[in-house]
Every structure is written in C-alpha cells, then in structure tokens.
Design an enzyme around this catalytic site. Structure first.
Site, short mmCIF file in Angstrom:
data_model
loop_
_atom_site.label_atom_id
_atom_site.label_comp_id
_atom_site.label_asym_id
_atom_site.label_seq_id
_atom_site.Cartn_x
_atom_site.Cartn_y
_atom_site.Cartn_z
CE LYS B 51 -4.36 -1.51 0.61
NZ LYS B 51 -5.55 -1.02 -0.12
CB SER B 301 -0.87 -8.03 -0.37
OG SER B 301 -1.50 -8.84 0.59
#
Lengths: 319, 319
Positions: B51, B301
C-alpha cells in the site's frame, strides 16, 4: 589453530549447495542504535539455520569409506536436520539419536530429510551411550554439533558472505551456545579485518560461556533455563580456544530481552526468528546507542520454532 | 484506460523512497506445484505492505495547494499507515478516520507515522460522513484506498519490479479485495507480456469480486466473513474496469486454505505474512500441479498481523 583460509576452503566446498542468505536492514533498528546495522538472515538457510553450512562442509570431507558407512549425531535441534539433509545430498546414510520425548514436529522434520531416527532416554548419558553403540556396531562417524574444525569452518562462512558483501564491520554480534557460530564468525571477521570487534551474546540463564571466558577455563552448562534452546550447551575445547583468541567480549541478555528482540524481528522486519536466533540482536540493543556511528553486523542463527499452537488457534477461529 | 506507461511513471516518482523488496523462492513450493515460483515479498515494503507504493505515488502528485491543506482517509488497515508515512515524508498533514473500536496497536502505529487520528462510529456511513466533514471544514483531499488511478499505478510497480528482475512469467497470482493490487498487477503484466496470464485470488467468504467478474457488474461485499481482513472490501469502478480488461480468471480459496498457505510461509520460508497476504499462494496451491512446468509469480501483499497474544504468552513462559 584455524584461520581465514580454512573458512575460505569450506566456502568453496559448500557454496553451490547453500543459500546465499539475504542481508537485511531496518530503519527502526538503525534508529534505536544510531548505527548502520546489517542483518545476516540465516533463518533463510536450508533447514532454517546456519547449521547446514557446517554439516555440509563436514560430510563432504569424509573419506569414501566413512561415507559408505554413514554418519550419526545425537541432537534434537537444528544440527539433526542439518546433518540429515547434508548427508542425503551427498548420498550418505544419516542416523540421528533423539530423546524419546522429542517434539513430534522435530522428529518428523528430521525423518523428512531422510535420516533414520533412533530414540534414547532423555539424558546426556543415554544419548552418548546410544550413539557410541551405533558407532561401534555400524562403523558410523559421529559428527559433533560444534566441537569440530569442519563444523566451525562451515559456520564461519556466514560471516564471510556478510563481510564480503557489505565491507568492513566495526562490530559483529553472534550468539554463543556451544560456540561453533561464534568461533567461525570470529575467525572470519578478525582474519579479514583484525581491528573489527567480535561480540558474543549469551542468555543470562545459560551463562557458562560468559563465565568460562572470564575465568579462562571451561565451565559446564548446568541447569540452563532459557527459551533460547539452541544455546543451552557448553563450550567445547576447540570453540573455547577460538573464542579466547578472537572474541573481544561476551555479554549477557535476559529472557525478556530475548523476547523483545524476537518481537522486533517478527513485527517490524516480518522475519520468523527463533529465540536463539534473536539473541545477537538482543545484545546489540543492550548496548543502546553506545556504539553510535558504527557499522554493525548481526547474525540471525535460525528460524525454527514450533508454531503448532499458533496455527491451531488460528484454525479454530475459522471453524 | 490506464496502461504500462502509467506504471512506469509512478515507478520513477517513487523508486528512491520505497524498498525494492526481495524476491524469494522455495524448493518446497516449487516441489508442491512443479513450477518455478518467484515470490515478491511486499511484507518487507515500508509500513509492511504494498500500500505504501500507491500512497506515495498519490501524495507526490498533489498540487502545492492540496499539499498545504493536507490529506484524509478512512481506514483502519494498511492504507492508513501507508498514507500517514507517505504524507509525513512529503511534509503533508495526514488525518485518518478510524472506528472507535479499532485495535490499539493499529491506532498507535498510524499515530507513530505522524498522522492525526479522528475517531468515528464503527459503520461505513459514519466513516464516510466524518471524512466528508473534514474535507469540507479543512479542505483536505480524500485519498481512496484503491479506486484511484494513482493508487493503482503505485500498486502496479510491485509487479514491474518482479518481472523486470526475473523475466517473463507464465502466470501471476495476486489477491483481490478492492482490486487495487490486482488491477495494477494486471496492467503491468499484460503491458509487458500480453500472453502472460493474471489470476486474482479471493476468499470464498468474501467472493464479491468473483461474482462481479462473472456477472459483469459490481456486487457489494455483503457480510464478508474472512480472516483476510484486507480483502473484505468491494471493487471500485476503476479497478473493476481494469480487472475486466486484463485479468484472466478469479478463483476462490477457503479459510483453511488461507491458513495453510500462511503456515507454509511462516514455517518453511520464515516469512511473517498476514492472512490477506497469503491468499495468492493459496490460489496457486489450489491449482495443484496443473500448471506444471510454468514460471509463476506470486505477490505477498503484506505482513501486518497482531502478534500481541503470541508474544504475551511467550513472555508468560519466562516470568
């Protein structure tokens, strides 16, 4: 006495079969210490620990006759798995003597690497006796987990990779139990840069190496009571000699300091590190900012930890 | 419609401030799949998740006026921390709206990165309302966690690094929640090699993207009940369009399959990976050996998981 050339020869012997493990950095740890810290991640080594380096170096130096007969070790830890895999890679039969109360996960892992397991009573005497019996009966070669030149030379190759990649280090921190990793690290570090400092870190609750280093004679490790299960052993004659000659200091860390260092690795660096593997960082953190401005190497010895409970509780959440 | 050049521009903007995360391999995973698998470890990214790439790319493209006024987001997850750090690095004020029952550890982490926290009721409506109020009152720019070209372009830079380092991949697996990572990954992968296949993996218990992809219209994510907390969100218009155009397949995995993949990362690869981060591997493993002989990319992720209980129980052992 061993020297840098022994480490280099070991490296030439094993380099194509080991993982050249990553060296990582952390802005958090650099900030906490005011140093530039390079972390050598032997938790990423084959079998999850630096022990594979020494095991492979040792098995590869056996004579053809020794190879044909096989090897034996008594260990329920990383040495067992390391020897099992090294032997399998070189098509040598490995037998591991383990206490009959060893965790199932360790037995399974060692068996998975192709070793035969022979169980014994849970005592030092029983382990040694059963191993001796196997040596006598089958002609196996007994491979000691650390008090062996070949094991020490293999262990020293982690520091060799580290320093050859990042350059001179002002300080190198390594954990000390039996002393194989610390000996190899010290021989390598001083061989490359004689004025680098090598610091051994030991759990306060298993402080035999600390006391031995101070008193200049080997103390046994009596009633070690530490979560760093890889560091409960006492020094051997060979490791003691190398440590006396090349190590600058041995420092002690508490159990809580070990957990705190481990937590930092897991939470901040996303690295699974076993308690013994976090002891070197615990030692560096104990120094606070007193080494400010230094370039520091920290060796993570391994990442083998039983996560059965953790994942069982996870699985329960979803069922 | 976004394309590879957008990803490249994003990369030029952020490359000096992100971690070029390691790509790892595992003989165990290669053996289980009969593939050559390259694992892109965004758990090692700053703030512990991919992110950060999108957040930095977005904040760095704000106008001077927008920068002076500040940014706001509503999130209790990785987007909050990513935006907080990206904003701080560019000297922009960040405000994060979080439900008043958010875990303390997440609130503390976000605050540590310099963001101001504003609490709201624990409902989608309250979060949006409080954020809108702040936008109106202070002129903050609202940064959506995924339905934004700049966020998607940043997310796509992970696949760019991966493919530029290892070469063409036959398959790339990425998790899908809101679809930012999957969109960016797909745009990059197809832009570089149009005949590579891109596979999105989603928890069965939050299967809105799977259904949306099949039905060709966006379904909301109603009552998602998955441990993969980062994947509970629904697709946005922009991510849906990119996914429709570039993704070959979306597959579902069970909660147990997610835990199993996570366990493999932790135990075998010594990587701390959060449940959402293990979903892509779960998808690959679900394929068994059906992709035999392929070169495969798998994107982790992130690695942000609350280890408080784990370490509390550890600390109790020693006290």
């Amino acid at each position: 006495m061993m020297e840098l050339s022994d480490i280099r020869q070991a490296y030439d012997r094993i380099k194509d079969h080991i993982v050249k493990t990553p060296i990582m950095t952390s802005t958090t740890i650099n900030g906490m210490t005011d140093c530039t810290v390079y972390i050598k991640c032997e938790n990423f080594q084959r079998v999850g620990a630096f022990k594979f380096r020494g095991a492979l170096n040792t098995v590869s130096q056996l004579t053809e006759e020794e190879k044909q007969k096989g090897v034996v070790a008594h260990s329920s830890g990383n040495h067992a798995q390391a020897l099992a895999l090294a032997a399998r890679m070189l098509e040598v039969k490995a037998t591991i003597v383990m206490p009959n109360n060893s965790p199932k996960v360790k037995v399974a892992a060692t068996r998975e690497y192709g070793a035969e397991i022979v169980f014994c009573e849970n005592s030092t005497e029983s382990r040694a006796a059963v191993a001796s019996e196997l040596v006598e009966k089958h002609g196996y070669t007994l491979i000691h987990p650390y008090n062996d030149h070949r094991i020490i030379a293999g262990a020293g190759t982690a520091a060799l990779e580290l320093i050859e990649e990042v350059g001179k280090l002002d300080y190198v921190f390594a954990p000390v139990g039996g002393g194989g990793l610390l000996s190899g690290t010290a021989i390598t570090t001083k061989g490359l840069f004689p004025d680098s400092k090598v610091i051994g870190v030991e759990p306060q609750n298993a402080d035999d190496a600390y006391r031995s280093f101070k008193a200049n004679k080997i103390f046994p490790s009596e009633y070690p009571n530490t979560i760093a299960d890889g560091l409960r052993t006492q020094l051997g004659q060979l490791t003691f000699e190398a440590i006396k000659k090349h190590v600058d200091e041995i420092i002690l860390v508490s159990e809580q300091e070990i957990v705190d260092a481990m937590r930092l690795f897991w939470e901040r660096m996303k690295l699974v590190v076993e308690p013994s593997g976090a002891v070197s960082l615990a030692g560096l953190l104990k120094k606070g900012k007193s080494l400010s401005g230094s370039i520091v190497g920290v060796i993570i010895s391994g990442g083998n930890i039983d996560l059965t409970d953790f994942f069982d509780s996870y699985s329960k959440q979803i069922n």
